[in-house]
Design a protein around this motif. Structure first.
Motif, PDB file in Angstrom:
ATOM      1  N   TYR A  83      -0.207   0.856   6.413  1.00 33.85           N
ATOM      2  CA  TYR A  83       0.637   2.044   6.274  1.00 33.85           C
ATOM      3  C   TYR A  83       0.111   3.147   7.176  1.00 33.85           C
ATOM      4  CZ  TYR A  83      -3.176   2.967   3.042  1.00 33.85           C
ATOM      5  OH  TYR A  83      -4.414   3.111   2.486  1.00 33.85           O
ATOM      6  N   THR A  85      -1.341   6.666   8.087  1.00 37.92           N
ATOM      7  CA  THR A  85      -2.210   7.638   7.420  1.00 37.92           C
ATOM      8  C   THR A  85      -2.044   9.043   7.965  1.00 37.92           C
ATOM      9  OG1 THR A  85      -3.996   7.121   8.947  1.00 37.92           O
ATOM     10  CG2 THR A  85      -3.940   5.900   6.866  1.00 37.92           C
ATOM     11  N   GLN A  87       0.986  10.777   8.167  1.00 36.71           N
ATOM     12  CA  GLN A  87       2.008  11.555   7.467  1.00 36.71           C
ATOM     13  C   GLN A  87       2.428  10.829   6.198  1.00 36.71           C
ATOM     14  OE1 GLN A  87       5.342  11.929  10.028  1.00 36.71           O
ATOM     15  NE2 GLN A  87       5.774   9.770  10.145  1.00 36.71           N
ATOM     16  N   ASN A  88       3.065  11.564   5.328  1.00 41.99           N
ATOM     17  CA  ASN A  88       3.539  11.017   4.075  1.00 41.99           C
ATOM     18  C   ASN A  88       4.971  10.545   4.271  1.00 41.99           C
ATOM     19  OD1 ASN A  88       4.067  10.366   1.471  1.00 41.99           O
ATOM     20  ND2 ASN A  88       3.791  12.417   0.633  1.00 41.99           N
ATOM     21  N   ASN A  89       5.212   9.258   4.147  1.00 43.28           N
ATOM     22  CA  ASN A  89       6.531   8.687   4.382  1.00 43.28           C
ATOM     23  C   ASN A  89       7.318   8.445   3.104  1.00 43.28           C
ATOM     24  OD1 ASN A  89       6.164   8.610   7.151  1.00 43.28           O
ATOM     25  ND2 ASN A  89       5.149   6.624   7.058  1.00 43.28           N
ATOM     26  N   THR A  90       6.856   8.928   1.991  1.00 41.15           N
ATOM     27  CA  THR A  90       7.591   8.698   0.745  1.00 41.15           C
ATOM     28  C   THR A  90       8.760   9.649   0.661  1.00 41.15           C
ATOM     29  OG1 THR A  90       6.187  10.244  -0.447  1.00 41.15           O
ATOM     30  CG2 THR A  90       5.542   7.922  -0.478  1.00 41.15           C
ATOM     31  N   PRO A  91       9.899   9.191   0.143  1.00 39.90           N
ATOM     32  CA  PRO A  91      11.049  10.081   0.027  1.00 39.90           C
ATOM     33  C   PRO A  91      10.827  11.128  -1.057  1.00 39.90           C
ATOM     34  CG  PRO A  91      11.514   7.962  -0.987  1.00 39.90           C
ATOM     35  CD  PRO A  91      10.172   7.849  -0.325  1.00 39.90           C
ATOM     36  N   PRO A  92      11.474  12.274  -0.932  1.00 43.68           N
ATOM     37  CA  PRO A  92      11.306  13.293  -1.964  1.00 43.68           C
ATOM     38  C   PRO A  92      11.925  12.823  -3.278  1.00 43.68           C
ATOM     39  CG  PRO A  92      13.006  13.938  -0.403  1.00 43.68           C
ATOM     40  CD  PRO A  92      12.372  12.691   0.139  1.00 43.68           C
ATOM     41  N   PRO A  93      11.444  13.317  -4.399  1.00 46.33           N
ATOM     42  CA  PRO A  93      11.981  12.876  -5.687  1.00 46.33           C
ATOM     43  C   PRO A  93      13.422  13.333  -5.851  1.00 46.33           C
ATOM     44  CG  PRO A  93      10.417  14.658  -5.999  1.00 46.33           C
ATOM     45  CD  PRO A  93      10.365  14.277  -4.557  1.00 46.33           C
ATOM     46  N   SER A  94      14.194  12.510  -6.523  1.00 47.36           N
ATOM     47  CA  SER A  94      15.593  12.871  -6.756  1.00 47.36           C
ATOM     48  C   SER A  94      15.672  13.874  -7.904  1.00 47.36           C
ATOM     49  CB  SER A  94      16.411  11.632  -7.073  1.00 47.36           C
ATOM     50  OG  SER A  94      15.915  11.025  -8.244  1.00 47.36           O
TER      51      SER A  94
END
Length: 97
Positions: A83, A85, A87-94
């Motif tokens: 993965y 390291t 940047q943060n690639n997680t989607p924002p919470p719905s």
């Protein structure tokens, strides 16, 4: 069971409190000095096996601890992360409704 013990303890409230503390201390002492020492050899908590090869022949004086220099994400150290390291690639919470 605890209500039965409370009813059977003598000498009013002070005696019941003192008796309860003594019974709890006796139970803890029994566990600490009898049960736990008996059960200790049966538990695997001290069965530690370190199998990492230190790269030094036996008797080399190395404690088996290896240190690496450089950043862990650098390509050349033999460890490639699956993965990103940087940047943060997680989607924002719905949003919840």
């Amino acid at each position: 069971m605890y209500a039965w013990i409370w009813r059977k303890l003598p000498f009013g409230l002070a005696g019941k409190l003192t008796g309860s503390v003594l019974l709890a201390a006796a139970a803890l002492a029994l566990l600490w000095f009898v049960v736990f020492p008996w059960a200790e050899p049966l538990l695997p908590f001290d069965d530690v096996q370190v199998t990492q090869d230190s790269g030094v022949p036996d008797g080399g004086g190395d404690s088996g601890v290896t240190t690496e220099t450089g950043n862990p994400g650098d390509p050349g150290d033999g460890h490639e992360l699956p993965y990103d390291t940087d940047q943060n690639n997680t989607p924002p919470p719905s949003p919840r409704r």
